[in-house]
Write a protein that holds these residues in place. Sequence first.
Motif, PDB file in Angstrom:
ATOM      1  N   CYS A   1       4.035  11.465   1.789  1.00 24.28           N
ATOM      2  CA  CYS A   1       4.622  10.444   0.921  1.00 24.28           C
ATOM      3  C   CYS A   1       5.850  11.001   0.193  1.00 24.28           C
ATOM      4  O   CYS A   1       6.848  10.303   0.013  1.00 24.28           O
TER       5      CYS A   1
ATOM      6  N   CYS B   1      -2.086   5.836  -6.012  1.00 24.70           N
ATOM      7  CA  CYS B   1      -2.426   6.794  -4.959  1.00 24.70           C
ATOM      8  C   CYS B   1      -1.579   8.056  -5.133  1.00 24.70           C
ATOM      9  O   CYS B   1      -1.826   8.851  -6.035  1.00 24.70           O
ATOM     10  N   CYS B   2      -0.585   8.252  -4.326  1.00 21.11           N
ATOM     11  CA  CYS B   2       0.215   9.484  -4.345  1.00 21.11           C
ATOM     12  C   CYS B   2       1.136   9.592  -5.556  1.00 21.11           C
ATOM     13  O   CYS B   2       1.487  10.708  -5.957  1.00 21.11           O
TER      14      CYS B   2
ATOM     15  N   CYS C   1       1.393   6.721   2.348  1.00 22.40           N
ATOM     16  CA  CYS C   1       0.497   7.680   3.012  1.00 22.40           C
ATOM     17  C   CYS C   1      -0.518   6.994   3.919  1.00 22.40           C
ATOM     18  O   CYS C   1      -1.225   7.655   4.662  1.00 22.40           O
TER      19      CYS C   1
ATOM     20  N   LEU D   1      -3.085   4.922   2.835  1.00 20.02           N
ATOM     21  CA  LEU D   1      -4.278   4.451   2.129  1.00 20.02           C
ATOM     22  C   LEU D   1      -3.967   3.115   1.463  1.00 20.02           C
ATOM     23  O   LEU D   1      -2.808   2.814   1.173  1.00 20.02           O
ATOM     24  N   PRO D   2      -4.978   2.294   1.205  1.00 17.30           N
ATOM     25  CA  PRO D   2      -4.732   0.926   0.737  1.00 17.30           C
ATOM     26  C   PRO D   2      -4.271   0.797  -0.713  1.00 17.30           C
ATOM     27  O   PRO D   2      -3.790  -0.260  -1.100  1.00 17.30           O
ATOM     28  N   GLU D   3      -4.385   1.848  -1.531  1.00 18.45           N
ATOM     29  CA  GLU D   3      -3.961   1.733  -2.925  1.00 18.45           C
ATOM     30  C   GLU D   3      -2.435   1.626  -3.019  1.00 18.45           C
ATOM     31  O   GLU D   3      -1.719   2.006  -2.097  1.00 18.45           O
TER      32      GLU D   3
ATOM     33  N   ARG E   1      -1.499  13.958   2.591  1.00 20.86           N
ATOM     34  CA  ARG E   1      -0.998  12.588   2.466  1.00 20.86           C
ATOM     35  C   ARG E   1       0.082  12.491   1.386  1.00 20.86           C
ATOM     36  O   ARG E   1       1.101  11.836   1.569  1.00 20.86           O
TER      37      ARG E   1
ATOM     38  N   SER F   1       0.841  -1.190   0.000  1.00 22.61           N
ATOM     39  CA  SER F   1       0.000   0.000   0.000  1.00 22.61           C
ATOM     40  C   SER F   1       0.883   1.249   0.000  1.00 22.61           C
ATOM     41  O   SER F   1       2.066   1.194   0.297  1.00 22.61           O
ATOM     42  N   CYS F   2       0.289   2.358  -0.335  1.00 20.75           N
ATOM     43  CA  CYS F   2       0.992   3.631  -0.431  1.00 20.75           C
ATOM     44  C   CYS F   2       1.541   4.026   0.951  1.00 20.75           C
ATOM     45  O   CYS F   2       0.883   3.797   1.969  1.00 20.75           O
TER      46      CYS F   2
ATOM     47  N   GLU G   1      -6.722  17.072   2.563  1.00 16.21           N
ATOM     48  CA  GLU G   1      -6.198  15.852   3.199  1.00 16.21           C
ATOM     49  C   GLU G   1      -5.386  15.017   2.218  1.00 16.21           C
ATOM     50  O   GLU G   1      -4.318  14.510   2.564  1.00 16.21           O
ATOM     51  N   ARG G   2      -5.850  14.867   0.998  1.00 16.96           N
ATOM     52  CA  ARG G   2      -5.085  14.083   0.020  1.00 16.96           C
ATOM     53  C   ARG G   2      -3.758  14.773  -0.305  1.00 16.96           C
ATOM     54  O   ARG G   2      -2.743  14.113  -0.514  1.00 16.96           O
TER      55      ARG G   2
END
Length: 124
Positions: free
Chosen positions: A40, A17-18, A8, A10-12, A36, A5-6, A32-33
């Motif tokens: 990262c 993701c990032c 940051c 999150l599960p992607e 994150r 997972s990334c 928020e993203r």
Amino acid sequence: MTRRSCPCGLPETYEACCGRFHSGAAAAPTAERLMRSRYCAFVKGDAAYLLRTWHPRTRPATLEPDPGTRWTGLEILDTRDGSAFHSTGTVEFRASYRGGSLHERSRFERVDGAWVYVDGDFLS
């Protein structure tokens, strides 16, 4: 092969993701993203992304992330505003590293439609 997972939290995968924000293929849709993705970027040592996503009025001339810092996790503690419907937002987070943690409340604004980091207050 296991897909990690990334960084940051999150599960992607990083790429889904990032990584897409770091490459410029997409812009972070919320404060928020962006927070994150900036965490990262610290993990990856991507100073160019950190500078690119820093508000022009508060951005330092240069930034050199410490290659000796080993970031180990990100915990989002609170978010205020910062969605597609806002022009400002705050994100409170705790970023852990080997040997300690950083607790901050960060402020974000939109500049030309894109979220950028303005500044933050360190919390105890």
